[in-house]
Design an enzyme around this catalytic site. Structure first.
Site, mmCIF file in Angstrom:
data_model
loop_
_atom_site.group_PDB
_atom_site.id
_atom_site.type_symbol
_atom_site.label_atom_id
_atom_site.label_comp_id
_atom_site.label_asym_id
_atom_site.label_seq_id
_atom_site.Cartn_x
_atom_site.Cartn_y
_atom_site.Cartn_z
ATOM 1 N N CYS A 54 9.922 -21.430 -15.947
ATOM 2 C CA CYS A 54 11.102 -21.105 -16.736
ATOM 3 C C CYS A 54 11.913 -19.998 -16.060
ATOM 4 O O CYS A 54 12.318 -20.126 -14.906
ATOM 5 C CB CYS A 54 10.668 -20.729 -18.148
ATOM 6 S SG CYS A 54 11.953 -20.820 -19.392
ATOM 7 N N HIS A 55 12.138 -18.888 -16.742
ATOM 8 C CA HIS A 55 12.916 -17.778 -16.200
ATOM 9 C C HIS A 55 12.125 -16.934 -15.200
ATOM 10 O O HIS A 55 12.666 -15.994 -14.628
ATOM 11 C CB HIS A 55 13.434 -16.890 -17.338
ATOM 12 C CG HIS A 55 14.545 -17.512 -18.118
ATOM 13 N ND1 HIS A 55 14.338 -18.551 -19.004
ATOM 14 C CD2 HIS A 55 15.870 -17.262 -18.134
ATOM 15 C CE1 HIS A 55 15.486 -18.906 -19.538
ATOM 16 N NE2 HIS A 55 16.439 -18.146 -19.036
#
Length: 187
Positions: A117-118
Site C-alpha cells: 500500500c502506502h
C-alpha cells in the site's frame, strides 16, 4: 528462521501490521515492530482502510498495537529482512532521517524488503527503487514513478516480486504478498 523488522507508526493500516506480524511469527520467524520516538511496551494506534465503492478507501479506528522493540536500539545488521506496512504512517515516517537510513541500509545489503500500500512512499523517499518494478496503492503511483521505478498496476489481491522487493497494492493481497516474501526469507 529469519529475524524481520517492521517499521510502523500511528495510523498504520491495522491489517497490514497485524496480519504480517502474526503470520510471520506463526511460521517461525522472529518479528520485531518498532516506531520512531517509542519504546518497547508503548502502543501505536492503527486505522482500518476499507474499499466500499468510494473514489478512495474509507478509514475507521483500528486497534492499539503494542511495540516489541525500541526504535533507538534498532540496527539493520541484526535483521534479515524489512517489512513496511501502509496506512498513513509512511507519509510522515519518510520525513525521519533515521527511518530513511534504515530502509537504505536494508537495500544496500540486498536484504528482502516487503512494502504494501502506502509503504512504497518509504521506498521512494529512500531513493532505492530506481529501475525496479514496484506495486503500491494506486495513489502512490506518481511517487513510485518519480523515484525512477516502473509502477506495476495489479489487482488488489495480487503481489509482485522484483529482486529484493515484494510489493502489493493493499491488504487483500496478503496471501500472495506474504507467501512471496516468505520465499525470500532464510528458513
Amino acid at each position: 528462521m529469519a529475524k524481520v523488522l517492521i517499521i510502523a507508526g500511528d495510523f498504520v493500516e491495522d491489517y497490514e501490521l497485524m496480519v504480517p506480524f502474526q503470520a510471520l511469527e506463526m511460521v517461525g520467524h522472529e518479528v520485531l515492530v518498532t516506531c520512531p520516538d517509542k519504546e518497547i511496551g508503548n502502543t501505536i494506534k492503527t486505522a482500518i482502510h476499507d474499499f466500499e465503492g468510494d473514489q478512495t478507501y474509507t478509514e475507521k479506528p483500528g486497534h492499539l498495537f503494542t511495540l516489541n522493540a525500541t526504535f533507538n536500539d534498532i540496527h539493520d545488521d541484526n535483521f534479515d529482512a524489512l517489512l513496511i506496512p501502509g496506512g498513513r504512517a509512511p507519509e510522515y515516517l519518510r520525513l525521519n532521517p533515521r527511518v530513511i537510513a534504515l530502509v537504505q541500509a536494508f537495500a544496500q545489503s540486498k536484504k528482502p524488503i516487503a512494502a504494501i500500500c502506502h509503504g512504497a512512499q518509504l521506498l521512494a523517499a529512500a531513493n532505492i527503487i530506481e529501475g525496479a518494478k514496484i506495486s503500491a496503492y494506486p495513489a502512490c503511483a506518481p511517487e513510485v514513478t518519480l523515484a525512477g521505478a516502473k509502477y506495476i498496476d495489479i489487482d488488489v489481491t495480487e503481489a509482485y516480486t522484483d529482486g529484493i522487493f515484494v510489493t502489493a497494492p493493499a491488504w487483500p493481497a496478503h496471501p500472495r504478498w506474504l507467501a512471496q516474501f516468505n520465499t525470500l526469507l532464510p528458513s
